[in-house]
Scaffold this motif. Structure first.
Motif, short mmCIF file in Angstrom:
data_model
loop_
_atom_site.label_atom_id
_atom_site.label_comp_id
_atom_site.label_asym_id
_atom_site.label_seq_id
_atom_site.Cartn_x
_atom_site.Cartn_y
_atom_site.Cartn_z
N GLY A 282 0.84 -1.20 0.00
CA GLY A 282 0.00 0.00 0.00
C GLY A 282 0.87 1.24 0.00
N PHE A 283 0.32 2.34 -0.48
CA PHE A 283 1.07 3.59 -0.62
C PHE A 283 0.40 4.65 0.27
N TYR A 284 1.21 5.30 1.09
CA TYR A 284 0.65 6.21 2.10
C TYR A 284 1.45 7.52 2.14
N GLN A 285 0.70 8.60 2.30
CA GLN A 285 1.32 9.89 2.58
C GLN A 285 1.31 10.08 4.09
N VAL A 286 2.46 10.27 4.67
CA VAL A 286 2.61 10.38 6.11
C VAL A 286 3.15 11.77 6.45
N TYR A 287 2.52 12.43 7.41
CA TYR A 287 3.00 13.74 7.84
C TYR A 287 4.38 13.58 8.48
N ILE A 288 5.28 14.50 8.12
CA ILE A 288 6.60 14.50 8.75
C ILE A 288 6.47 14.89 10.22
N ASP A 289 5.54 15.82 10.50
CA ASP A 289 5.24 16.18 11.88
C ASP A 289 4.46 15.04 12.52
N ALA A 290 4.97 14.52 13.64
CA ALA A 290 4.38 13.32 14.23
C ALA A 290 3.13 13.59 15.05
N ASP A 291 2.84 14.84 15.38
CA ASP A 291 1.70 15.15 16.26
C ASP A 291 0.43 15.33 15.42
N ALA A 292 -0.51 14.42 15.60
CA ALA A 292 -1.74 14.45 14.81
C ALA A 292 -2.60 15.66 15.15
N GLN A 293 -2.60 16.09 16.43
CA GLN A 293 -3.40 17.25 16.82
C GLN A 293 -2.88 18.52 16.13
N VAL A 294 -1.57 18.62 16.03
CA VAL A 294 -0.97 19.80 15.39
C VAL A 294 -1.32 19.84 13.90
N THR A 295 -1.18 18.71 13.22
CA THR A 295 -1.48 18.70 11.78
C THR A 295 -2.97 18.90 11.52
N GLU A 296 -3.82 18.40 12.42
CA GLU A 296 -5.25 18.63 12.25
C GLU A 296 -5.58 20.12 12.39
N ALA A 297 -4.96 20.78 13.38
CA ALA A 297 -5.16 22.22 13.54
C ALA A 297 -4.62 22.98 12.33
N ALA A 298 -3.48 22.53 11.80
CA ALA A 298 -2.90 23.19 10.62
C ALA A 298 -3.80 23.02 9.40
N LEU A 299 -4.43 21.85 9.25
CA LEU A 299 -5.35 21.62 8.13
C LEU A 299 -6.54 22.56 8.21
N LYS A 300 -7.11 22.70 9.39
CA LYS A 300 -8.25 23.61 9.56
C LYS A 300 -7.84 25.05 9.29
N ALA A 301 -6.68 25.43 9.82
CA ALA A 301 -6.20 26.80 9.60
C ALA A 301 -5.93 27.05 8.12
N GLN A 302 -5.33 26.07 7.45
CA GLN A 302 -5.04 26.23 6.02
C GLN A 302 -6.32 26.38 5.21
N SER A 303 -7.35 25.60 5.56
CA SER A 303 -8.63 25.70 4.86
C SER A 303 -9.25 27.08 5.06
N THR A 304 -9.22 27.57 6.30
CA THR A 304 -9.77 28.90 6.59
C THR A 304 -9.00 29.99 5.86
N VAL A 305 -7.68 29.89 5.90
CA VAL A 305 -6.84 30.90 5.25
C VAL A 305 -7.06 30.88 3.74
N THR A 306 -7.18 29.69 3.16
CA THR A 306 -7.40 29.58 1.71
C THR A 306 -8.70 30.26 1.31
N THR A 307 -9.76 30.04 2.09
CA THR A 307 -11.05 30.68 1.80
C THR A 307 -10.93 32.19 1.91
N ARG A 308 -10.28 32.67 2.96
CA ARG A 308 -10.14 34.12 3.14
C ARG A 308 -9.27 34.73 2.04
N VAL A 309 -8.24 34.00 1.64
CA VAL A 309 -7.39 34.50 0.55
C VAL A 309 -8.18 34.62 -0.74
#
Length: 647
Positions: A321-348
């Motif tokens: 199987g082929f998987y994309q794995v976050y280099i940052d090991a903290d799932a809570q941090v990457t989840e917060a970054a995903l939400k922030a990126q989505s919000t920023v993209t919409t605002r941009v």
């Protein structure tokens, strides 16, 4: 007694002596690396220097970076050196006092760090420069942090914020500290708080930080990984082609690589014995199939690696199987970054739409200024004036000439605007009296005549001002831009042109609606014969109208010249758009011209946004759009009313 005094004096001087030797001793511990360092080996030395806390470290790093450090060959001690001819003066690295003068350069070794080492030294200097009294050095330090963020910069950056006296630099330090906390904060809670704060940050740097937090690597596994921060599983055929997937397995899972035609040919050439290879004569290996059979024979004998078959590939792809794995090991941090990126993209995207709207309004105001004079003359007189662009050019050159005599750019602009109107008004009246008045109701002849005048005026401008572009400098208060945020901004010159367009819109409406001249112009526009029977002199009105339209074009030229190059051909850049604006808006109607300018400006900016690398395409699509628009609404957005509408 003498011995006692000597002992006391030594005890008093001992702390200073020890302090003076601290940095020298530290350097002696890393002598070999300092004397010959590389980007990979210099790190421990820099870390030790910064961690020492010695006040002389910043000065030493600056001199080391500038190649002003020398090592004495006899004992390996380091000094600052200053060349005086063929000799050097040496200075102590602790207090910069003079150690020796006229020292033979051959007894010293100059420390010459390469570019990579100097770059690493520059990074280490950042911690000291953040609180430097010189604002330029503090700015350079922040630029260095922005260009290459790492965890060691966070602590000194936070320490420098409270003491920062410049408000702009303080805000920038706080923003960079938030970026560093988001990436390298001590706790997940601190990182998540910093990431949440970035939802209000629309800058490119902020978006880059979020992307870095969400950076992934490709992994392969026979079972779905559970001990990593999994981003998503890649699907064959959607995310990866069959060939890409197997190449990935070759790279990451050490599966056997595909054997190419060239590999087969080289293997056969290397294993020819007695004119045969793989049990077949070399003369029979003319086809790919024959070479493949011979290669398989060699593989069966263990001479070469076997070929990977389609069945092998299918089996491997079904197993792995082929998987994309976050280099940052903290799932809570990457989840917060995903939400922030989505919000920023919409605002941009929302702000990009607003910025595009401002650009469209700005372009529309330019087109309106360029076309409103043509709308008056074309609407009242029915004259296709191909020299209208040259009146814009004349206005711009008038502004340039005024600035040669009045060096105060604000005052020169105040003088140039009415003078440009007067010059082009007079030129318009002269043109109408000498040429246009004899060609009324003969549109083809008028077009040819004004086209010839256009060429003549361009050549006259070249003869007077030359072919080189001339500067029309805007006042200092028009420099820069109104920055609403990191996405939306508009230059002050564009704002000034927009305000000027609004002023002329109001002035024209006042003239046309509230003055006798305006009443007579409207009467001649709607029905020239009836206006003449009421005592209005159509010839005089046409002359005044042509002069008024030409004068407005001159003012437009001054405005356009503030941000565009003033050349003899500059009018040609606006004549087509001016005619399109008038035709689309509705001939002879100021409100129609405004509507036409808004439509064309918006459409052109929209096409440029969709295809930013090709401005010619924007012009082409705009013309096609206008042709289609006229097919459905030939009289324009706002058509004339009255009998003239049916002429």
């Amino acid at each position: 007694m003498i011995r006692l005094l000597s002992f006391l004096l030594a005890m008093i001087c001992l702390p200073a002596a020890l302090h003076a030797q601290d940095i020298q001793s530290l350097l002696q511990d890393h002598q070999k690396v300092v004397m010959k360092s590389s980007r990979k080996t210099v790190g421990p030395v820099l870390d030790a220097l910064v961690a020492s806390g010695q006040p002389q470290v910043a000065t030493f790093l600056q001199n080391w970076q500038s190649k002003n450090v020398y090592a004495r060959k006899d004992d390996g001690l380091f000094f600052y050196g200053e060349k005086t001819g063929k000799t050097l003066s040496l200075f102590d690295i602790s207090d910069q006092s003079t150690v020796a003068q006229d020292v033979d350069a051959k007894s010293l070794k100059q420390i010459k760090p390469n570019g990579g080492v100097r770059k690493e030294i520059g990074k280490a200097l950042v911690a000291f420069q953040l609180s430097d009294p010189d604002i330029a050095r503090r700015t350079d330090a922040l630029n260095a942090i922005s260009g290459s963020m790492n965890a060691t910069q966070l602590a000194p950056l936070l320490d420098s914020i409270d003491g920062e006296t410049d408000p702009t630099l303080k805000r920038r330090k706080e923003r960079l500290a938030n970026y560093l906390t988001a990436r390298f904060g001590d706790t997940p809670a601190a990182r998540i708080a910093a990431i949440d704060a970035m939802t209000r940050d629309l800058s490119v740097d902020g978006r880059a930080v979020l992307s870095q937090i969400l950076e992934t690597r490709l992994e392969v596994s026979k079972v779905k990984p559970v001990t990593v921060n999994l981003a998503r599983q890649l699907e064959l055929g959607t995310d990866l082609t069959r060939a890409q997937a197997y190449e990935t397995l070759v790279e990451l899972a050490d599966l056997p690589a595909l054997i190419t035609e060239n590999d087969i040919r080289l293997a056969l050439e290397n294993n020819v014995v007695g004119g045969r290879v793989g049990g077949a004569p070399t003369a029979t290996l003319g086809s790919l199939q024959a070479r493949a059979v011979a290669y398989d024979a060699l593989a069966a004998a263990g001479t070469v690696p076997p070929r990977v078959t389609d069945t092998d590939i299918d089996t491997a792809l079904a197993t792995w199987g082929f998987y994309q794995v976050y280099i940052d090991a903290d799932a809570q941090v990457t989840e917060a970054a995903l939400k922030a990126q989505s919000t920023v993209t919409t605002r941009v995207q929302i702000n990009q739409a607003a910025d595009l709207g401002l650009d469209a309004i700005s372009l529309a105001s330019i087109y309106f200024l360029a076309a409103v004079g043509l709308a008056i003359t074309f609407g009242v007189m029915g004259v296709i004036n191909m020299a209208h662009g040259e009146f814009i050019m004349m206005g711009a050159y008038t502004g340039y000439v005024v600035q040669q005599f009045i060096t105060n750019y604000t005052l020169s602009l105040v003088v140039a605007l009415p003078l440009a109107f007067a010059v082009t008004f007079a030129a318009g009246v002269l043109m109408e009296r000498t040429v246009i008045r004899w060609l009324y109701n003969r549109p083809l002849e008028t077009l040819l005549a004004t086209f010839g005048i256009s060429i003549a005026l361009q050549q006259l401008a070249k003869n007077i001002f030359g072919t080189q572009a001339r500067p029309l400098t805007s006042p200092g208060w028009l420099d820069g831009a109104w920055v609403i945020n990191d996405v939306v901004q508009i230059s002050f010159i564009r704002i000034a042109i927009f305000v000027l367009a609004l002023m002329f819109l109001g002035l024209l409406l006042f003239i046309l609606k509230k003055t006798r001249l305006g009443l007579e112009v409207r009467a001649v526009t709607q029905n020239p014969r009836m206006a003449a029977s009421m005592g209005i002199n159509p010839d005089k009105i046409k002359m005044m109208t042509f002069g008024l339209g030409s004068g407005i074009a001159g003012i437009a030229g001054v405005a356009i010249g503030l941000f565009a190059k003033v050349t003899s051909e500059m009018g040609s850049d606006y004549i087509v758009q001016s005619f399109m604006t008038v035709v689309v808006g509705g001939v002879g109607n100021v409100w129609g011209t405004l509507a036409g300018a808004a439509m064309i400006g918006t459409f052109q900016k929209g096409v440029e946004w969709l295809n930013p690398s090709n401005t010619l395409a924007a012009q082409t699509y705009m013309i096609l759009f206008i042709i289609l628009f006229i097919q459905f609404r030939p009289k324009g957005i706002i058509a004339l009313k009255g009998r003239a509408a049916g002429d």
